[in-house]
Motif scaffolding. Structure first.
Motif, mmCIF file in Angstrom:
data_model
loop_
_atom_site.group_PDB
_atom_site.id
_atom_site.type_symbol
_atom_site.label_atom_id
_atom_site.label_comp_id
_atom_site.label_asym_id
_atom_site.label_seq_id
_atom_site.Cartn_x
_atom_site.Cartn_y
_atom_site.Cartn_z
ATOM 1 N N PRO A 21 97.086 -6.454 50.651
ATOM 2 C CA PRO A 21 95.701 -6.536 50.201
ATOM 3 C C PRO A 21 94.701 -6.573 51.356
ATOM 4 O O PRO A 21 95.043 -6.967 52.473
ATOM 5 C CB PRO A 21 95.664 -7.848 49.406
ATOM 6 C CG PRO A 21 96.725 -8.685 50.037
ATOM 7 C CD PRO A 21 97.790 -7.744 50.513
ATOM 8 N N ASP A 22 93.478 -6.155 51.060
ATOM 9 C CA ASP A 22 92.368 -6.219 52.005
ATOM 10 C C ASP A 22 91.320 -7.184 51.476
ATOM 11 O O ASP A 22 91.321 -7.545 50.292
ATOM 12 C CB ASP A 22 91.722 -4.840 52.173
ATOM 13 C CG ASP A 22 92.578 -3.880 52.970
ATOM 14 O OD1 ASP A 22 93.073 -4.279 54.041
ATOM 15 O OD2 ASP A 22 92.754 -2.727 52.532
ATOM 16 N N SER A 23 90.385 -7.543 52.336
ATOM 17 C CA SER A 23 89.279 -8.398 51.911
ATOM 18 C C SER A 23 88.213 -7.580 51.193
ATOM 19 O O SER A 23 88.145 -6.351 51.336
ATOM 20 C CB SER A 23 88.648 -9.088 53.122
ATOM 21 O OG SER A 23 87.990 -8.136 53.946
ATOM 22 N N PHE A 24 87.374 -8.268 50.453
ATOM 23 C CA PHE A 24 86.246 -7.623 49.784
ATOM 24 C C PHE A 24 85.368 -6.909 50.805
ATOM 25 O O PHE A 24 84.914 -5.776 50.580
ATOM 26 C CB PHE A 24 85.443 -8.681 49.017
ATOM 27 C CG PHE A 24 84.169 -8.172 48.413
ATOM 28 C CD1 PHE A 24 84.176 -7.442 47.244
ATOM 29 C CD2 PHE A 24 82.950 -8.433 49.032
ATOM 30 C CE1 PHE A 24 82.998 -6.960 46.691
ATOM 31 C CE2 PHE A 24 81.770 -7.966 48.490
ATOM 32 C CZ PHE A 24 81.789 -7.231 47.308
ATOM 33 N N GLU A 25 85.132 -7.557 51.937
ATOM 34 C CA GLU A 25 84.283 -6.974 52.979
ATOM 35 C C GLU A 25 84.873 -5.673 53.521
ATOM 36 O O GLU A 25 84.144 -4.697 53.745
ATOM 37 C CB GLU A 25 84.090 -7.982 54.119
ATOM 38 C CG GLU A 25 83.267 -9.206 53.759
ATOM 39 C CD GLU A 25 84.011 -10.236 52.916
ATOM 40 O OE1 GLU A 25 83.339 -11.110 52.340
ATOM 41 O OE2 GLU A 25 85.267 -10.167 52.843
ATOM 42 N N LEU B 209 85.577 -3.000 41.866
ATOM 43 C CA LEU B 209 84.300 -2.531 42.371
ATOM 44 C C LEU B 209 83.974 -1.187 41.746
ATOM 45 O O LEU B 209 84.869 -0.406 41.409
ATOM 46 C CB LEU B 209 84.351 -2.360 43.899
ATOM 47 C CG LEU B 209 84.857 -3.523 44.742
ATOM 48 C CD1 LEU B 209 84.859 -3.154 46.207
ATOM 49 C CD2 LEU B 209 84.002 -4.752 44.507
ATOM 50 N N LEU B 210 82.685 -0.919 41.614
ATOM 51 C CA LEU B 210 82.204 0.376 41.164
ATOM 52 C C LEU B 210 81.328 0.945 42.268
ATOM 53 O O LEU B 210 80.329 0.337 42.650
ATOM 54 C CB LEU B 210 81.404 0.246 39.867
ATOM 55 C CG LEU B 210 80.803 1.557 39.349
ATOM 56 C CD1 LEU B 210 81.899 2.410 38.691
ATOM 57 C CD2 LEU B 210 79.681 1.299 38.361
ATOM 58 N N ALA B 211 81.708 2.100 42.809
ATOM 59 C CA ALA B 211 80.944 2.758 43.867
ATOM 60 C C ALA B 211 80.401 4.073 43.335
ATOM 61 O O ALA B 211 81.136 4.868 42.742
ATOM 62 C CB ALA B 211 81.835 3.003 45.084
ATOM 63 N N VAL B 212 79.099 4.288 43.533
ATOM 64 C CA VAL B 212 78.434 5.469 42.975
ATOM 65 C C VAL B 212 77.959 6.380 44.093
ATOM 66 O O VAL B 212 77.388 5.929 45.087
ATOM 67 C CB VAL B 212 77.237 5.050 42.086
ATOM 68 C CG1 VAL B 212 76.592 6.290 41.464
ATOM 69 C CG2 VAL B 212 77.685 4.083 40.994
#
Length: 244
Positions: A210-214, A240-243
């Protein structure tokens, strides 16, 4: 998918723990395994349908990368209003894709689905209005994650979106320990024994990183996404939602 065989893969002591793989054994109990292991999984799946309803565009493609048995594909397929959309459900596990095809036969949506058994890193994203990486990026080697996100961004239409659901790591030690403890409590509350939890943790240790949110946000911004929303979190699992 309502009949869920019980996950007992790690219920007995194993003389040697091999790396976790999405093989026939796992495919056979996967709905039960993920429901009891990933807090909020069923909520994420159901809400993916609403996100697909919002972002799916006529004559576009929707990619479900790491589609497993097709739960996300089905949730989106049932909410998409445009039958000119096409879903590409891709997974590198033959056991998963074969079962996914069987489940899709039970669904009568007019939206076409192509189920592909392939490494998602080898699939070119084109004319996409929505791409879903639902607890999938964490199984890709860390050094290759940015390239995959770059590839997805390049293939998205303007206004297209990426859903990225992942297990999180936390830089703060107290936060990390709290989240680990709560995840452990969640699995115990769902009937997993100490032995099962320990053996599965060992099997996943080198497979799921896993990775961090940052870190996720930095990668998404580097890929070109200007708009990133954290729309879901339950303990150490988030989406997360990325647009574009």
């Amino acid at each position: 998918m309502s009949d869920k065989p019980r996950d007992k893969i790690y219920a007995s002591p194993q003389p040697m723990i091999v790396d976790f793989a999405f093989d026939e054994k796992v495919a056979g109990v996967f709905p039960d395994m993920i429901r009891r292991s990933v807090p909020g999984y069923e909520t994420v799946i159901s809400l993916l349908g609403l996100l697909a309803e919002r972002y799916a565009k006529p004559d576009s493609r929707i990619y479900d990368f790491g589609s497993s048995l097709g739960a996300a594909t089905l949730a989106m397929r049932q909410r998409i209003a445009h039958d000119s959309c096409r879903i590409i459900a891709a997974d590198n596990s033959t056991a998963m894709t074969e079962r996914c095809r069987q489940f899709l036969l039970q669904d009568d949506s007019p939206v076409e689905v192509d189920v592909i058994c392939a490494d998602i890193r080898d699939i070119k994203v084109e004319q996409a209005s929505l791409v879903v990486l639902n607890f999938t990026l964490q199984f890709i080697p860390q050094a290759e994650r940015q390239a995959l996100l770059d590839q997805i961004y390049a293939g998205l239409l303007p206004g297209g979106a990426l859903v990225l659901s992942e297990k999180l790591a936390f830089d703060n030690e107290r936060e990390q320990q709290f989240q680990i403890d709560m995840h452990l409590a969640f699995k115990k509350a769902n009937g997993y024994s100490e032995l099962e939890i320990s053996q599965k943790r060992t099997a996943l240790e080198k497979v799921l990183v896993p990775d961090s949110f940052e870190t996720h946000c930095e990668r998404l911004q580097q890929a070109g996404f200007k708009e990133v929303h954290q729309w879901f979190q339950c303990f150490n699992f988030a989406s997360l939602l990325a647009v574009k």
